[in-house]
Design an enzyme around this catalytic site. Structure first.
Site, short mmCIF file in Angstrom:
data_model
loop_
_atom_site.label_atom_id
_atom_site.label_comp_id
_atom_site.label_asym_id
_atom_site.label_seq_id
_atom_site.Cartn_x
_atom_site.Cartn_y
_atom_site.Cartn_z
CB SER A 91 39.54 40.26 38.36
OG SER A 91 39.74 38.96 37.84
N GLY A 92 42.11 40.54 36.12
CA GLY A 92 42.45 40.39 34.71
C GLY A 92 41.64 39.32 34.02
CB SER A 93 40.83 35.78 34.80
OG SER A 93 40.26 35.91 36.09
CG ASP A 253 43.14 32.63 39.42
OD1 ASP A 253 42.81 32.07 38.36
OD2 ASP A 253 43.00 33.85 39.62
CB CYS A 257 46.05 35.32 38.97
SG CYS A 257 45.37 36.65 40.02
N GLY A 258 45.34 37.59 36.40
CA GLY A 258 45.78 38.84 35.79
C GLY A 258 46.34 39.85 36.77
CB THR A 259 45.16 41.28 39.97
OG1 THR A 259 44.62 40.08 40.51
CG2 THR A 259 44.04 42.12 39.38
#
Length: 344
Positions: A91-93, A253, A257-259
């Site tokens: 998860s990027g965040s 989100d 959303c990083g992903t």
């Protein structure tokens, strides 16, 4: 005080998305890799996730991370991600939240103006570049694991909606990706409930009708989220687009959303709409932004892939100890369908 478990928690969000960071109280978790530790937590200690994220201590829009030592020789620290229905590989965040907490609390030393870290997520090693000033992390730049397309321009049948065109893309989680305009959405906050209801239907239909299996780790879950994509426009050589990811059991989100941003880069490249090094400014339903680009091309098994770079910022909002009294009737927490859409 007679708590049977006490967790040391830092409250933090990345561009609006809550990603609590548990920095103490979990103890030793067996496993050589973070993916091994993820599996152990999921199968042996899932009560921690339920304690932190389910009501009355958590909420449907909360995520959490457990900071753990990494055995990888190149990693400074590891973390496992806890979400309301799953343990994502990446998860990027949440990675932004973890990096910010590690540096701003002094768990790892901060060097100004730039601190470089390597974090081990269940998906693998994540290179992190943090810009720092006056004790604050002002930007977190992540080099994610490769992202790639499983399926492009596939039609699925969604009950009550008919035929819908989707792409299926891995960016650390696996997304069913839909052009929002195809379904009449502009990705406005007022549309959030309907986006969530439709997003859950699309996710379930895509998971039933389109087979996916990660070529390097078959234990990584298949399609678990829907991403609604807005149109892409160009400004000064940059691409700008709005998106929202519907996170199960059904909420948007709050960050870009990083992903999901990683998946969007892979899809845009597969459709020849972005070049290596070109900037994509990815905007969330709340208006927050990640700055994204492709560092280089790669491969994952038989799939052409891109190596995504995602940058944003996180902010600490509080410090506390979460405890569990042995007489508390909600040892496993609870969910109610008024906000959770369904009980989980």
């Amino acid at each position: 005080m007679r708590f049977k478990r006490v967790l040391n928690v830092v409250d933090v969000h990345a561009e609006g998305e809550v990603g609590k960071v548990i920095v103490g109280g979990v103890g030793q978790i067996p496993g050589k890799t973070m993916f091994d530790k993820r599996v152990y937590l999921e199968t042996k200690l899932d009560d921690i996730r339920k304690m932190v994220l389910f009501e009355p201590r958590g909420a449907v829009w909360h995520n959490a991370n457990i900071v753990l030592p990494s055995e990888h020789p190149d990693a400074d620290m590891g973390f496992v991600i806890l979400e309301t229905t799953e343990y994502p590989a990446m998860s990027g965040s949440n990675a932004m939240c973890v990096a910010t907490v590690l540096l701003e609390t002094g768990i790892l030393p901060m060097q100004e103006p730039v601190t470089e870290l390597v974090l081990e997520a269940p998906a693998g090693l994540i290179k992190v570049r943090c810009e720092c000033s006056d004790g604050k992390v002002t930007s977190v730049r992540l080099v994610n694991q490769p992202a790639f397309c499983y399926h492009t321009d596939k039609n699925i049948e969604v009950p009550g909606m008919g035929t819908i065109r989707v792409d299926v893309v891995y960016g650390g989680m696996t997304f069913a990706m839909v052009d929002a305009a195809d379904l009449g959405f502009s990705i406005n906050p007022s549309e959030a409930r309907e986006l969530c209801e439709i997003g859950e239907k699309v996710k379930l239909a895509a998971a039933e009708q389109l087979a996916v299996e990660h070529p390097e780790n078959p234990q990584i879950p298949g399609i678990t989220a829907t991403e609604f994509m807005g149109p892409v426009r160009q400004e000064n050589g940059q691409l700008i687009s709005r998106n929202t990811v519907v996170v199960s059991p059904g909420r948007c989100d709050r960050s870009p959303c990083g992903t999901g941003s990683s998946a969007r880069l892979a899809l845009l490249h597969a459709k020849k709409q972005i070049e290596v090094g070109q900037i994509l400014v990815h905007e969330s339903i709340t208006g927050s932004r990640f700055t994204c680009s492709i560092e280089r091309l790669s491969e994952v098994g038989k799939y052409p892939a891109v190596v995504p770079v995602i940058a944003g910022q996180a902010w600490l909002t509080g410090f506390y100890q979460m405890g569990m009294d042995p007489t508390d009737p909600y040892q496993q927490g609870f969910t109610v369908s008024d906000t959770w859409m369904k009980t989980v």
